[in-house]
Scaffold this motif. Structure first.
Motif, short mmCIF file in Angstrom:
data_model
loop_
_atom_site.label_atom_id
_atom_site.label_comp_id
_atom_site.label_asym_id
_atom_site.label_seq_id
_atom_site.Cartn_x
_atom_site.Cartn_y
_atom_site.Cartn_z
N VAL A 275 -9.90 -7.92 -1.60
CA VAL A 275 -8.85 -8.26 -2.75
C VAL A 275 -8.78 -7.38 -3.77
O VAL A 275 -7.68 -7.11 -4.47
N ARG A 276 -9.89 -6.67 -4.08
CA ARG A 276 -9.85 -5.47 -5.21
C ARG A 276 -9.64 -4.20 -4.59
O ARG A 276 -8.79 -3.42 -5.17
N ALA B 245 -5.37 0.70 -2.72
CA ALA B 245 -4.98 1.33 -1.40
C ALA B 245 -3.63 1.42 -1.17
O ALA B 245 -2.94 2.59 -0.61
N LEU B 246 -2.85 0.09 -1.17
CA LEU B 246 -1.55 0.19 -0.76
C LEU B 246 -0.59 0.54 -1.85
O LEU B 246 0.59 0.82 -1.76
N LEU B 247 -0.85 0.25 -3.08
CA LEU B 247 -0.16 0.39 -4.18
C LEU B 247 -0.28 1.53 -5.06
O LEU B 247 -1.49 1.86 -5.67
N ARG B 248 0.63 2.29 -5.33
CA ARG B 248 0.19 3.67 -6.14
C ARG B 248 0.84 3.37 -7.58
O ARG B 248 0.25 4.31 -8.45
#
Length: 101
Positions: A19-20, A25-28
């Protein structure tokens, strides 16, 4: 019992990590939604509570002594907040209820 506790610890660690770390990793960009931010903030606490509460009730000889220890711990944490006093108070509540029952 040890494998159950190790498995629970592993599930909790993976839940918190995923969740953290997954949004990281996916959102910039920065997450601006207050709902998503609060959701991500409280997930570790909720997962720990969900895994700990059943163990509190089943750790003693009777359900009622576990419930008394939990209630005493909640009240003492709300009033005082000192971890040592909360744990001593919860243990004392369990001990007294075990003596009565």
């Amino acid at each position: 019992m040890d494998s159950y506790m190790n498995g629970g610890l592993l599930v909790m660690a993976m839940t918190i990590y995923l969740v953290r770390a997954l949004p990281l990793a996916l959102l910039r960009k920065e997450i601006r939604s207050p709902f998503i931010r609060s959701f991500l903030y409280y997930v570790p606490y909720v997962s720990l509570s969900v895994m700990t509460f059943p163990a509190i009730l089943s750790a003693t000889t009777s359900f009622w002594s576990g419930l008394a220890g939990f209630a005493a711990g909640v009240v003492l944490a709300w009033v005082d907040g000192n971890l040592f006093r909360v744990s001593i108070g919860a243990c004392a509540a369990v001990f007294l209820v075990e003596l009565i029952l």
